[in-house]
Design a protein around this motif. Structure first.
Motif, short mmCIF file in Angstrom:
data_model
loop_
_atom_site.label_atom_id
_atom_site.label_comp_id
_atom_site.label_asym_id
_atom_site.label_seq_id
_atom_site.Cartn_x
_atom_site.Cartn_y
_atom_site.Cartn_z
N LEU A 258 0.78 -1.16 0.01
CA LEU A 258 0.11 0.17 0.07
C LEU A 258 0.90 1.24 0.13
O LEU A 258 0.53 2.31 -0.56
CB LEU A 258 -0.93 0.23 1.27
N LEU B 201 -4.58 -1.91 -6.41
CA LEU B 201 -4.78 -3.26 -5.52
C LEU B 201 -5.43 -4.23 -6.30
O LEU B 201 -5.00 -5.41 -6.43
CB LEU B 201 -5.42 -2.97 -4.28
N ARG C 109 -7.42 1.84 -4.83
CA ARG C 109 -8.33 0.70 -5.11
C ARG C 109 -8.19 -0.32 -6.27
O ARG C 109 -7.88 -1.36 -6.28
CB ARG C 109 -9.76 0.94 -5.03
N GLY D 293 -10.15 0.96 5.75
CA GLY D 293 -9.07 1.43 4.45
C GLY D 293 -8.51 2.68 5.06
O GLY D 293 -7.13 2.66 4.64
N ASP D 294 -8.97 3.60 5.83
CA ASP D 294 -8.36 4.87 6.35
C ASP D 294 -7.21 4.27 7.27
O ASP D 294 -6.01 4.66 7.03
CB ASP D 294 -9.25 5.74 7.15
N ARG E 190 -8.15 7.81 -3.22
CA ARG E 190 -8.60 6.22 -2.80
C ARG E 190 -9.11 5.59 -3.95
O ARG E 190 -8.91 4.39 -3.87
CB ARG E 190 -9.60 6.66 -1.76
N ARG F 129 -5.53 1.51 7.34
CA ARG F 129 -4.53 0.65 6.69
C ARG F 129 -3.62 1.92 6.00
O ARG F 129 -2.22 1.59 5.90
CB ARG F 129 -5.05 -0.13 5.51
N TYR G 260 -3.65 11.71 5.72
CA TYR G 260 -3.69 10.31 6.55
C TYR G 260 -2.35 10.15 7.33
O TYR G 260 -2.36 9.39 8.43
CB TYR G 260 -3.71 9.10 5.56
N MET H 84 -10.16 -1.19 1.44
CA MET H 84 -9.84 0.22 1.21
C MET H 84 -11.04 1.09 1.21
O MET H 84 -11.06 2.20 1.14
CB MET H 84 -9.52 0.12 -0.26
N ASN H 85 -12.09 0.38 1.60
CA ASN H 85 -13.26 1.39 2.02
C ASN H 85 -13.52 1.80 3.29
O ASN H 85 -13.08 0.75 4.23
CB ASN H 85 -14.69 0.38 1.57
#
Lengths: 166, 470
Positions: A108, A162, A159, B18-19, A155, B21, A127, B13-14
């Motif tokens: 990630l 991945l 996704r 997700g945040d 985001r 991670r 983040y 990831m949702n």
């Protein structure tokens, strides 16, 4: 959060106050620069130059305003300047971890490194450093809507990365 | 990885998981960078100490400068007396004439010789231009060159443009391009007309002409608009337009500073069920200047049936190397001017301290330090010569208090015409004309002497040197 009193002391020539400012901001700054630039040595250069610019320019800063947006705007510009003249490299400067744990976050982290800069910056500010959309917008010199939109797109991109991965 | 594992990762990831991670990944990935805190503080402390030392030196120099200023009144009186001597007495007039003649021969003569473009150059360019094609069997002919008018900020400018395009397929296009400013490349089936002199450190400026087969213009436009809304902070569809081309148009840009990307996109029907997609990519600060130039060139864009046109086009390819004219006299084919002999604000002939202040700006902008590596002064019959070398590869030679020459490898050190180290030699030739080959370098001159020298490696200019007289 850096208090305006601390900034005023620095403006008055208090070297100890500047050292304390460095102490509070250096680590998040180094982390931000590393996530953007992908190389520890470059992140050190970027943060060093940022603090020197802060030292040179703090006399002109309006201490009644929040300090972090100004600070991170300088750091963002410094990182962008470095990226203009050097290709971004694949992030390899990471702490050694047990092989199984490493896999979870490294993939990630590398995906974040693969984002275009305009999406990487708001993601890292949001983040890694925990800033809100409005604060991220102020640091990047864009509207809050644009900041939200970029984080959302980031985001979405992560996704997709991945999904493609294997 | 199994599809189940991928699906789990996608779901992960949702939302909040997700945040979390993402936060963990960023924290883990940047942990090592954080360990540099102490080392960076040492460098910051050293930098602050150097700054304080510099400020101390500046205060000292400022005090020294004040003393000459205080004697300014006396100096002014002396000048008045001298002017009276030179203009009002026969002996003075004779002396003034000899002094003027000395400067006229050495500098003003060069300016006069170098400043104007000779009619011979213009005639040669016209003669070398591809002649107009003669129409055959009802085909439409396109002249090899034509003038186009550009409006920038209310000012009109006329430039000579060169015929270009693509007629290798049944349906092609023609367009006139300002070859002094744009060079053609081809990538992934699209023709790219790239600006030669976009400032370094900024996104490039280019016009990309590609094809979309089997999809009409309106459908393509809608798809591009949706894509732009996702890729940029702002994207606006203009719908059908008549100018600069007849087709569909949208624009999109990012927020931020002058370097933020900006795009104009046009979609033009190719009359065969497909379309041309024209993307004008630049940065926001360039939208006025380059935007206007691309707009003017686009007005000449025309979809053609290739079998019905007659044209021969000069090459705008960057693969063709300029033939150095080794036997040509200095300055014979050069478009170099005295005004362009500068890096940033540091101009040849400038007073020493001002020149150094200007040089430090681009040295520091490239990450270098103000303190030079070496700073040596020698004295001979010609006077005092000071040579300063900085860590970024910049060297300045000061003679008798004036900037005599500068050399730099610094790509941030821009000349007024936008040229700099790091560009292709062809970029220099496109702006300055054919260079002269001198030992180890290529050179251009303003008049009868060479004044600009570049060293080249693999076609790339690795250093640029400007000098008053060599």
């Amino acid at each position: 959060m850096v208090e305006s009193g601390a900034i005023k002391r620095i403006q008055a020539g208090d070297e100890g106050a500047f050292a304390r400012l460095y102490d509070s901001l250096a680590e998040p700054a180094l982390r931000f620069a590393a996530a953007i630039l992908g190389r520890d040595a470059l992140s050190a250069d970027a943060v060093q130059e940022t603090f020197l610019r802060v030292y040179r320019g703090i006399g002109r800063f309006d201490a009644s305003k929040p300090f972090e947006p100004w600070f991170y705007r300088i750091l963002v510009n410094e990182c962008r300047r470095m990226l203009r003249f050097r290709r971004r490299l694949t992030p390899v400067d990471v702490l050694p971890e047990r092989a199984d744990r490493r896999q979870d976050w490294l993939e990630l982290y590398e995906a974040v490194g693969g984002l275009p800069l305009r999406l990487r910056e708001p993601v890292v500010l949001r983040y890694l450093l925990g800033y809100r959309d409005a604060e991220v917008a102020a640091m990047l010199g864009i509207s809050t809507e644009a900041a939200k939109g970029r984080v959302k797109r980031a985001r979405h991109e992560l996704r997709r990365y991945l999904e493609k991965g294997d | 990885m199994s599809s189940g594992a991928i699906l789990r990762k996608v779901i992960d990831m949702n939302g909040r998981n997700g945040d979390a991670r993402l936060r963990e990944a960023l924290k883990s990935g940047t942990g090592r960078a954080a360990l540099q805190k102490e080392r960076v503080w040492r460098e910051v402390s050293r930098g602050i100490a150097a700054m304080k030392h510099e400020r101390g030196n500046h205060r000292m120099k400022r005090r020294i400068r004040i003393i000459p200023l205080m004697t300014g009144a006396l100096a002014t009186t002396a000048v008045v007396v001298l002017v009276a001597f030179f203009t009002l007495t026969p002996e003075g007039a004779d002396m003034a004439g000899r002094i003027k003649g000395y400067f006229t021969n050495n500098t003003a003569g060069q300016l006069a010789a170098g400043a104007s473009e000779t009619p011979a150059d213009t005639a040669a360019a016209t003669a070398d231009a591809t002649p107009t094609a003669t129409p055959q069997g009802g085909k439409k002919a396109y002249p090899a060159q034509k003038d186009i008018t550009i409006d920038i900020e209310g000012q009109s400018e006329t430039v000579g443009a060169t015929l270009n395009g693509d007629t290798t397929r049944e349906i092609g296009y023609v367009i006139y391009i300002d070859a002094q400013r744009y060079a053609k490349d081809t990538r992934d089936g699209a023709d790219i007309y790239k600006a030669l002199n976009a400032p370094s450190g900024y996104p490039g400026v280019q016009m990309e002409i590609g094809r979309q087969e089997g999809k009409g213009a309106e459908e393509t436009y809608n798809a591009l608009l949706a894509e732009a809304k996702s890729a940029f902070d702002t994207a606006e569809g203009q719908g059908r337009v008549d100018s600069p081309v007849k087709g569909w148009s949208l624009y999109a840009y990012d927020e931020g500073g002058g370097e933020a990307p900006y795009e104009d996109v046009y979609v033009v029907d190719n009359t065969r069920g497909g379309c041309f997609v024209i993307r004008c990519k630049m940065f926001r600060e360039a939208a006025e200047g380059h935007g206007a130039r691309l707009h003017a060139m686009l007005k000449t864009f025309e979809v053609v049936e290739s079998s019905q046109v007659e044209l021969s086009m000069p090459s705008l390819s960057q693969n063709a190397a300029p033939a150095p004219t080794a036997t040509a006299a200095p300055g014979a084919t050069s478009k170099l001017t005295w005004d362009s002999l500068a890096f940033g604000g540091a101009k040849l002939g400038m007073q020493e301290q001002y020149a150094i202040d200007e040089i430090l700006k681009f040295v520091c902008l490239n990450g270098g330090t103000e303190a030079p590596l070496t700073d040596e002064t020698t004295t001979d019959a010609g006077g005092k010569t000071r040579t300063i070398v900085w860590g970024d590869g910049t060297v300045a030679v000061i003679r008798n208090g004036e900037l005599y020459s500068m050399e730099t490898t610094n790509p941030v050190a821009l000349m007024p015409n936008g040229l700099h180290a790091g560009l292709n030699l062809l970029d220099f030739a496109a702006v300055l004309g054919q260079p002269r080959e001198v030992p180890g370098e290529f050179a251009w001159g303003v008049g009868s002497n060479d004044n600009l020298f570049v060293r080249v490696q693999d076609g790339i200019v690795i250093s640029v040197r400007i000098s008053l007289i060599e």
